[in-house]
Scaffold this motif. Structure first.
Motif, PDB file in Angstrom:
ATOM      1  N   GLN A  37       0.818  -1.210   0.000  1.00 48.69           N
ATOM      2  CA  GLN A  37       0.000   0.000   0.000  1.00 48.69           C
ATOM      3  C   GLN A  37       0.859   1.271   0.000  1.00 48.69           C
ATOM      4  O   GLN A  37       0.318   2.374  -0.019  1.00 48.69           O
ATOM      5  CB  GLN A  37      -0.926  -0.021   1.220  1.00 48.69           C
ATOM      6  N   LYS A  38       2.181   1.083  -0.005  1.00 48.59           N
ATOM      7  CA  LYS A  38       3.096   2.237   0.025  1.00 48.59           C
ATOM      8  C   LYS A  38       3.888   2.361  -1.280  1.00 48.59           C
ATOM      9  O   LYS A  38       3.602   3.214  -2.114  1.00 48.59           O
ATOM     10  CB  LYS A  38       4.053   2.107   1.213  1.00 48.59           C
ATOM     11  N   LEU A  39       4.895   1.482  -1.442  1.00 53.09           N
ATOM     12  CA  LEU A  39       5.756   1.502  -2.635  1.00 53.09           C
ATOM     13  C   LEU A  39       6.034   0.080  -3.094  1.00 53.09           C
ATOM     14  O   LEU A  39       6.378  -0.771  -2.279  1.00 53.09           O
ATOM     15  CB  LEU A  39       7.103   2.170  -2.315  1.00 53.09           C
ATOM     16  N   TRP A  40       5.886  -0.159  -4.384  1.00 56.83           N
ATOM     17  CA  TRP A  40       6.243  -1.458  -4.944  1.00 56.83           C
ATOM     18  C   TRP A  40       7.646  -1.438  -5.538  1.00 56.83           C
ATOM     19  O   TRP A  40       8.377  -2.406  -5.409  1.00 56.83           O
ATOM     20  CB  TRP A  40       5.254  -1.858  -6.052  1.00 56.83           C
ATOM     21  N   HIS A  41       7.994  -0.350  -6.206  1.00 57.51           N
ATOM     22  CA  HIS A  41       9.251  -0.346  -6.957  1.00 57.51           C
ATOM     23  C   HIS A  41       9.738   1.077  -7.180  1.00 57.51           C
ATOM     24  O   HIS A  41       8.932   1.982  -7.399  1.00 57.51           O
ATOM     25  CB  HIS A  41       9.042  -1.030  -8.322  1.00 57.51           C
ATOM     26  N   LEU A  42      11.052   1.237  -7.108  1.00 60.61           N
ATOM     27  CA  LEU A  42      11.670   2.528  -7.432  1.00 60.61           C
ATOM     28  C   LEU A  42      12.815   2.384  -8.420  1.00 60.61           C
ATOM     29  O   LEU A  42      13.164   3.330  -9.109  1.00 60.61           O
ATOM     30  CB  LEU A  42      12.211   3.195  -6.150  1.00 60.61           C
ATOM     31  N   SER A  43      13.422   1.200  -8.466  1.00 60.77           N
ATOM     32  CA  SER A  43      14.701   0.921  -9.125  1.00 60.77           C
ATOM     33  C   SER A  43      15.812   1.480  -8.254  1.00 60.77           C
ATOM     34  O   SER A  43      15.566   2.172  -7.259  1.00 60.77           O
ATOM     35  CB  SER A  43      14.783   1.506 -10.544  1.00 60.77           C
ATOM     36  N   ASN A  44      17.044   1.186  -8.632  1.00 59.90           N
ATOM     37  CA  ASN A  44      18.175   1.624  -7.808  1.00 59.90           C
ATOM     38  C   ASN A  44      18.677   3.018  -8.164  1.00 59.90           C
ATOM     39  O   ASN A  44      19.755   3.432  -7.748  1.00 59.90           O
ATOM     40  CB  ASN A  44      19.294   0.582  -7.873  1.00 59.90           C
ATOM     41  N   VAL A  45      17.852   3.753  -8.920  1.00 55.61           N
ATOM     42  CA  VAL A  45      18.119   5.178  -9.116  1.00 55.61           C
ATOM     43  C   VAL A  45      17.861   5.932  -7.806  1.00 55.61           C
ATOM     44  O   VAL A  45      18.415   6.995  -7.557  1.00 55.61           O
ATOM     45  CB  VAL A  45      17.223   5.728 -10.255  1.00 55.61           C
ATOM     46  N   LEU A  46      16.991   5.334  -6.971  1.00 56.48           N
ATOM     47  CA  LEU A  46      16.688   5.882  -5.654  1.00 56.48           C
ATOM     48  C   LEU A  46      16.780   4.783  -4.611  1.00 56.48           C
ATOM     49  O   LEU A  46      16.521   3.614  -4.904  1.00 56.48           O
ATOM     50  CB  LEU A  46      15.281   6.488  -5.622  1.00 56.48           C
ATOM     51  N   ASN A  89      15.511   2.950  -0.992  1.00 55.27           N
ATOM     52  CA  ASN A  89      14.220   2.784  -0.323  1.00 55.27           C
ATOM     53  C   ASN A  89      14.438   2.284   1.108  1.00 55.27           C
ATOM     54  O   ASN A  89      15.437   1.621   1.400  1.00 55.27           O
ATOM     55  CB  ASN A  89      13.285   1.881  -1.125  1.00 55.27           C
ATOM     56  N   GLU A  90      13.506   2.598   1.972  1.00 56.59           N
ATOM     57  CA  GLU A  90      13.658   2.307   3.394  1.00 56.59           C
ATOM     58  C   GLU A  90      13.754   0.811   3.710  1.00 56.59           C
ATOM     59  O   GLU A  90      14.638   0.403   4.474  1.00 56.59           O
ATOM     60  CB  GLU A  90      12.511   2.955   4.185  1.00 56.59           C
ATOM     61  N   PRO A  91      12.861  -0.052   3.172  1.00 57.34           N
ATOM     62  CA  PRO A  91      12.975  -1.480   3.516  1.00 57.34           C
ATOM     63  C   PRO A  91      14.328  -2.085   3.150  1.00 57.34           C
ATOM     64  O   PRO A  91      14.862  -2.909   3.902  1.00 57.34           O
ATOM     65  CB  PRO A  91      11.839  -2.115   2.700  1.00 57.34           C
ATOM     66  N   ALA A  92      14.906  -1.680   2.006  1.00 56.22           N
ATOM     67  CA  ALA A  92      16.200  -2.231   1.593  1.00 56.22           C
ATOM     68  C   ALA A  92      17.308  -1.783   2.541  1.00 56.22           C
ATOM     69  O   ALA A  92      18.180  -2.584   2.920  1.00 56.22           O
ATOM     70  CB  ALA A  92      16.521  -1.797   0.164  1.00 56.22           C
ATOM     71  N   PRO A 110      11.290  -2.969  -2.702  1.00 55.61           N
ATOM     72  CA  PRO A 110      10.697  -2.694  -1.386  1.00 55.61           C
ATOM     73  C   PRO A 110       9.788  -3.801  -0.868  1.00 55.61           C
ATOM     74  O   PRO A 110       9.762  -4.067   0.335  1.00 55.61           O
ATOM     75  CB  PRO A 110       9.905  -1.401  -1.617  1.00 55.61           C
ATOM     76  N   LEU A 111       9.034  -4.449  -1.756  1.00 57.14           N
ATOM     77  CA  LEU A 111       8.146  -5.522  -1.317  1.00 57.14           C
ATOM     78  C   LEU A 111       8.941  -6.698  -0.757  1.00 57.14           C
ATOM     79  O   LEU A 111       8.669  -7.192   0.342  1.00 57.14           O
ATOM     80  CB  LEU A 111       7.272  -5.992  -2.487  1.00 57.14           C
ATOM     81  N   GLY A 112       9.936  -7.150  -1.514  1.00 58.95           N
ATOM     82  CA  GLY A 112      10.759  -8.268  -1.068  1.00 58.95           C
ATOM     83  C   GLY A 112      11.510  -7.956   0.208  1.00 58.95           C
ATOM     84  O   GLY A 112      11.599  -8.790   1.117  1.00 58.95           O
ATOM     85  N   CYS A 113      12.045  -6.745   0.299  1.00 58.31           N
ATOM     86  CA  CYS A 113      12.823  -6.369   1.483  1.00 58.31           C
ATOM     87  C   CYS A 113      11.940  -6.237   2.714  1.00 58.31           C
ATOM     88  O   CYS A 113      12.355  -6.586   3.829  1.00 58.31           O
ATOM     89  CB  CYS A 113      13.577  -5.067   1.227  1.00 58.31           C
ATOM     90  N   ALA A 114      10.713  -5.753   2.544  1.00 53.52           N
ATOM     91  CA  ALA A 114       9.792  -5.648   3.674  1.00 53.52           C
ATOM     92  C   ALA A 114       9.482  -7.027   4.242  1.00 53.52           C
ATOM     93  O   ALA A 114       9.465  -7.226   5.464  1.00 53.52           O
ATOM     94  CB  ALA A 114       8.507  -4.943   3.242  1.00 53.52           C
TER      95      ALA A 114
END
Length: 405
Positions: free
Chosen positions: A70-79, A81-84, A287-291
């Protein structure tokens, strides 16, 4: 199209024929039990090949995935993300490692490890130092590089020419390892327990000598813990049980509890060779996998779970030995924690799949590790009742095959 209209025959019509799945299609699972389209129940002693380490639909993992979805699914490694970031921090705090690279799978984690080992040695020692030493019967993934490092020729057949600079030596053979590692070796890679190769644990003396040889020859020691990691052996990672620390460790499978994620762990010094642009992964650090993996690591890395693995190991091994006393089909029951192999006697060589198929018919999911070894890798938190019922069903399968039914 409804679930009832999806058939096993349809798989063969639309999929590339590189898999030969069993005749049933499971639709849902809870804990260590799954149900197929017809509503038949199975006890899962396979764990999705050591992946569903906390069973099916674990409520805390479902909650972690749902919340992140419900937050973020994907950003790529250009940015970032908190879970990672949180997961990488957690992994470095729990292990020897200082740095983490995220991938989607164990094969990709190993690909990264092998590339890093070569680049590190190229920078530190020159282009001559590029040989990778691996073990016969090892398995490290399905990319062209990882099947080349893997010590099973059948996985390379038809894909040649494969990358060069790779040598293989017999597993658990110290003298052979001493002969294989030299001034041109950049890394030695080993599974603490060979999985696909037959569920064979490494000898402690072998791994300790490997560490000495790598230090002596300025080579990196890589532990492939894709299958043995995340509590599978009763320690968070098997290297902790052996008291031998690698320079690079790869992990995946149970790390995401079924959500695709892998990682390569290493030291600050070695990590410096992967500078910006040298390697990457579009979905790595998703982010999904890392969460989900954050929650998995929190649950697994507890005395309750890890000590439970040791106790459940004894329960399963004693159960398999009791079965063998009746039917005499196993020459050895081996492994560590909840990665257990039952090697077939000479009389039953090449027939592991028959036992696996019979087990499915009796309502239990099992695995093979080559043609001669049955493999069990259930949830780390499988209940004692499920173990007992699973082994009872497994015994019925063994009886059927042994009696020629």
């Amino acid at each position: 199209m409804t679930s009832s209209q999806v058939t096993r025959e349809m798989f063969d019509q639309v999929m590339v024929p590189n898999y030969a799945p069993g005749p049933i299609i499971p639709t849902h699972g809870i804990g260590s039990r799954v149900w197929d389209q017809a509503g038949k129940e199975y006890i899962d002693l396979a764990g999705g090949i050591a992946v569903t380490g906390l069973g099916h639909a674990h409520p805390e993992l479902v909650a972690a995935l749902t919340e992140q979805a419900q937050k973020l699914w994907h950003l790529s490694n250009v940015l970032a993300n908190e879970p990672a970031i949180l997961l990488a921090k957690k992994l470095t705090e729990m292990t020897f490692a200082d740095r983490v690279f995220f991938s989607n799978s164990g094969g990709e984690a190993n690909e990264a490890a092998f590339k890093l080992a070569r680049r590190y040695s190229w920078e530190k020692h020159g282009p001559h130092k590029h040989d990778i030493v691996a073990c016969n019967n090892s398995f490290h993934g399905r990319t062209l590089f990882t099947v080349s490092v893997g010590g099973q020729a059948k996985y390379r057949e038809g894909f040649e020419p494969v990358p060069g600079g790779i040598k293989h030596a017999p597993f658990n053979d110290i003298a052979a390892l001493e002969a294989a590692i030299d001034e041109n070796t950049c890394a030695f890679v080993v599974e603490p327990v060979q999985g696909e190769g037959g569920v064979t644990p490494a000898d402690e003396a072998y791994l300790k000598r490997a560490r000495e040889l790598c230090d002596q020859h300025n080579a990196l020691l890589i532990f492939d813990e894709v299958q043995t990691g995340v509590g599978r052996t009763g320690a968070l990672y098997a290297y902790m049980k052996y008291g031998v620390t690698p320079d690079i460790l790869t992990t995946a499978k149970a790390m995401g509890g079924g959500f695709p994620i892998g990682a390569m762990l290493t030291t600050t010094e070695v990590a410096q060779s992967l500078t910006v642009g040298t390697h990457g992964s579009t979905y790595g650090g998703n982010p999904l996998g890392c969460a989900v993996a954050n929650k998995v690591m929190d649950i697994v890395n507890t005395p309750e779970v890890l000590q439970g693995v040791e106790r459940k190991h004894e329960l399963m091994v004693s159960g398999l030995q009791a079965i063998n006393e009746k039917y005499g089909v196993f020459s050895a029951v081996r492994g560590m924690g909840l990665l257990i192999g039952a090697a077939l006697t000479d009389e039953w060589q090449g027939k592991a799949k028959q036992f696996m198929t019979a087990a499915l018919e009796e309502g239990v999911l099992a695995l093979i590790a080559g043609p001669n070894v049955l493999r069990l890798a259930p949830s780390l938190i499988i209940g004692d009742d499920d173990i007992k019922e699973g082994l009872a069903r497994f015994e019925r399968a063994v009886a059927r095959v042994a009696q020629g039914q």
